[in-house]
Design a protein around this motif. Structure first.
Motif, PDB file in Angstrom:
ATOM      1  N   TYR A 131       0.768  -1.212   0.020  1.00 42.13           N
ATOM      2  CA  TYR A 131       0.087   0.099  -0.073  1.00 42.13           C
ATOM      3  C   TYR A 131       0.947   1.269  -0.062  1.00 42.13           C
ATOM      4  O   TYR A 131       1.852   1.502   0.684  1.00 42.13           O
ATOM      5  N   ASP A 132       0.345   2.291  -0.687  1.00 41.50           N
ATOM      6  CA  ASP A 132       1.351   3.232  -1.197  1.00 41.50           C
ATOM      7  C   ASP A 132       1.856   4.203   0.364  1.00 41.50           C
ATOM      8  O   ASP A 132       2.937   4.814   0.225  1.00 41.50           O
ATOM      9  N   SER A 133       0.760   4.017   1.215  1.00 38.07           N
ATOM     10  CA  SER A 133       1.474   5.008   2.340  1.00 38.07           C
ATOM     11  C   SER A 133       2.439   4.569   3.283  1.00 38.07           C
ATOM     12  O   SER A 133       3.334   5.130   3.787  1.00 38.07           O
ATOM     13  N   TYR A 134       2.836   3.204   3.024  1.00 32.80           N
ATOM     14  CA  TYR A 134       4.058   2.425   3.700  1.00 32.80           C
ATOM     15  C   TYR A 134       5.125   3.124   3.117  1.00 32.80           C
ATOM     16  O   TYR A 134       6.037   3.530   4.157  1.00 32.80           O
ATOM     17  N   ALA A 135       5.437   3.320   1.915  1.00 29.79           N
ATOM     18  CA  ALA A 135       6.723   3.813   1.237  1.00 29.79           C
ATOM     19  C   ALA A 135       6.637   5.190   1.616  1.00 29.79           C
ATOM     20  O   ALA A 135       7.669   5.789   2.138  1.00 29.79           O
ATOM     21  N   HIS A 181      -4.208  -8.808   2.480  1.00 28.20           N
ATOM     22  CA  HIS A 181      -3.085  -8.077   1.955  1.00 28.20           C
ATOM     23  C   HIS A 181      -3.866  -7.064   0.808  1.00 28.20           C
ATOM     24  O   HIS A 181      -4.676  -7.891   0.116  1.00 28.20           O
ATOM     25  N   ASN A 182      -3.707  -6.028   0.780  1.00 33.60           N
ATOM     26  CA  ASN A 182      -4.097  -4.976  -0.411  1.00 33.60           C
ATOM     27  C   ASN A 182      -2.803  -4.745  -1.078  1.00 33.60           C
ATOM     28  O   ASN A 182      -1.848  -4.247  -0.430  1.00 33.60           O
ATOM     29  N   ASP A 210      -0.926  -4.429   9.729  1.00 34.22           N
ATOM     30  CA  ASP A 210      -1.773  -3.769   9.339  1.00 34.22           C
ATOM     31  C   ASP A 210      -2.939  -4.650   8.871  1.00 34.22           C
ATOM     32  O   ASP A 210      -2.839  -5.352   8.027  1.00 34.22           O
ATOM     33  N   GLU A 211      -4.019  -4.721   9.876  1.00 39.07           N
ATOM     34  CA  GLU A 211      -5.041  -5.809   9.749  1.00 39.07           C
ATOM     35  C   GLU A 211      -6.466  -5.250   9.312  1.00 39.07           C
ATOM     36  O   GLU A 211      -7.419  -5.554   9.978  1.00 39.07           O
ATOM     37  N   PHE A 365       1.832  -0.392  -6.992  1.00 41.02           N
ATOM     38  CA  PHE A 365       1.979  -0.628  -5.518  1.00 41.02           C
ATOM     39  C   PHE A 365       3.493  -1.519  -5.458  1.00 41.02           C
ATOM     40  O   PHE A 365       3.664  -2.039  -4.580  1.00 41.02           O
ATOM     41  N   CYS A 366       4.206  -1.065  -6.387  1.00 41.03           N
ATOM     42  CA  CYS A 366       5.534  -1.600  -6.344  1.00 41.03           C
ATOM     43  C   CYS A 366       6.807  -0.418  -6.437  1.00 41.03           C
ATOM     44  O   CYS A 366       6.368   0.726  -7.159  1.00 41.03           O
ATOM     45  N   HIS A 367       8.051  -0.819  -5.875  1.00 40.82           N
ATOM     46  CA  HIS A 367       8.994   0.371  -6.308  1.00 40.82           C
ATOM     47  C   HIS A 367       9.280   0.394  -8.050  1.00 40.82           C
ATOM     48  O   HIS A 367       9.303  -0.851  -8.593  1.00 40.82           O
ATOM     49  N   GLU A 368       9.241   1.390  -8.497  1.00 41.83           N
ATOM     50  CA  GLU A 368       9.737   1.499  -9.884  1.00 41.83           C
ATOM     51  C   GLU A 368      10.950   0.632 -10.326  1.00 41.83           C
ATOM     52  O   GLU A 368      11.898   0.814  -9.493  1.00 41.83           O
ATOM     53  N   GLY A 369      10.681  -0.190 -11.226  1.00 45.56           N
ATOM     54  CA  GLY A 369      11.823  -0.862 -11.718  1.00 45.56           C
ATOM     55  C   GLY A 369      12.324  -2.132 -10.868  1.00 45.56           C
ATOM     56  O   GLY A 369      13.148  -3.058 -11.268  1.00 45.56           O
TER      57      GLY A 369
END
Length: 410
Positions: A131-135, A181-182, A210-211, A365-369
């Motif tokens: 989820y993007d807020s984690y990064a 998991h999202n 995160d549940e 939802f991933c790191h670029e590359g």
């Protein structure tokens, strides 16, 4: 001088090549859906409101004067209800005075926990996709974000145990784990959770879980909180919220629970984020956690049926689909519909205008590359937390992809 906000924007995928910021992928896809009249299966919020009886309690609280700051840790009734919920469902015994903290949704709880315990030189491990807020929270803390891929297969997206062992090291300060998991819909098995717990103990790391989709599991899949595993209660902070459980995402009532000394540290950060909020919503959620089990079961059954409707439609259209064990989301491989050189992001941006359906690329939802981004470059996430009419409209439109010789989408 302005580097940190740029780091956060870059980590969360909001940095444009020209140095400006761009909207989140969710905002972008929703805007595309609105401009094209598409069925919006991109952003994961319900079409309907939560149970009326819960909303009426909030309305009464407003009329009765619950309109000023509540206590910073949350009203006592809500903290007691959270503790009772954890004991009733999972056998987790909490002190509501010292081991429960109410937050502005799970997002604030995640940010406060990361900021409390991680900093420059530390590493925070998450699953990928994430989820993007984690990064963003990890970047705000100045820590390094290390990921462990979830790998799609016949039995869903599963944890790569070798990658987990390689990712967790003496520099790991936190493992931030999301189950259910999202975006993949995976419900991690007890064996997978034990692998994570063992890795946390080896590294002497804290586990933040995160549940938020804890009650939205299907087909007999059961959510197991990591805090219930042997020896893990003392090093685990458990996060959840009412938003997904009761379809009240806009109320932003979340919580974090765990050992008193860890909650004290999170509180020290949280009080300088929102301090407190949601005064009239807190008594309503307190009652919902005590008396709302029937509403939860009704939502779960409804979501299971809507999931099956969407999965069948996607398969009929020609997608490879991983059936989720929980959450709001189905992940589908769009490879059969991609022109040479295209990917899931291009597909998702073209889909609303072409057939009138919106989704979100998994690469967002991933790191670029990253290896995970490359492996999942053709995948798209669709939500089924929409009303049946919207889903049936989307399924009918998706059938267009299966016709005309399954031509590439452009």
């Amino acid at each position: 001088m302005l580097q940190r906000w740029r780091d956060v924007a870059r980590a969360s995928g909001l940095a444009s090549p020209d140095g400006s910021t761009r909207p989140t992928i969710f905002a972008e896809m929703t805007a595309l859906a609105q401009s094209t009249g598409a069925a919006n299966l991109g952003q994961g919020f319900p079409d309907g409101d939560g149970p009326e009886w819960i909303r009426e309690i909030a309305s009464a609280a407003i009329r009765d004067g619950a309109n000023q700051y509540p206590p910073g840790r949350g009203i006592p009734e809500l903290r007691m209800a959270i503790a009772a919920h954890q004991l009733r469902h999972y056998g987790i015994d909490l002190d509501p005075e010292r081991e429960v903290l109410v937050t502005a949704g799970a997002t604030e709880a995640i940010a406060a926990a990361v900021l409390a315990f991680a900093g420059p030189g530390d590493e925070v491990v998450t699953l990928e996709p994430f989820y993007d807020s984690y990064a963003a929270a990890i970047a705000m803390a100045g820590a390094a974000h290390v990921t462990v891929p979830l790998v799609p297969g016949p039995d869903g997206f599963r944890l790569d145990s070798a990658a987990l062992d390689a990712a967790v090291s003496e520099r790991t300060r936190l493992i931030l784990l999301n189950t259910p998991h999202n975006p993949t819909g995976t419900v991690l098995s007890r064996d997978e959770l034990q692998l994570v717990a063992d890795a946390a103990r080896r590294a002497d790391a804290l586990l933040v879980t995160d549940e938020v989709y804890e009650h939205l599991t299907f087909d007999g899949d059961a959510h197991t909180p990591v805090a219930t595993l042997p020896g893990m209660a003392e090093r685990t902070l458990t996060i959840s919220s009412a938003g997904k459980t009761f379809s009240l995402t806009g109320w932003k009532i979340g919580w974090i629970a765990g050992p008193a000394e860890l909650i004290e540290a999170v509180t020290a950060i949280k009080q300088f984020l929102t301090y407190a909020g949601g005064a009239p919503f807190q008594p309503a959620i307190a009652r919902a956690l005590v008396d709302g089990d029937a509403d939860i079961a009704e939502l779960r059954d409804s979501l299971s049926a809507r999931r099956d409707l969407l999965v069948a439609g996607l398969r009929e259209a020609g997608f490879e689909v991983v059936v989720p064990g929980g959450t709001y989301f189905v992940c589908a491989d769009a490879a059969p519909f991609l022109a040479e050189g295209d990917d899931g992001a291009a597909f998702a941006r073209a889909l609303p205008g072409r057939i009138g359906v919106a989704g979100v690329p998994i690469s967002a939802f991933c790191h670029e590359g990253s290896a995970a981004a490359q492996a999942l470059s053709s995948w798209v996430r669709f939500t089924f937390v929409k009303d049946e009419r919207t889903l049936r409209t989307a399924v009918e439109r998706l059938r267009e992809l299966g016709g005309a010789g399954r031509e590439p989408l452009r």
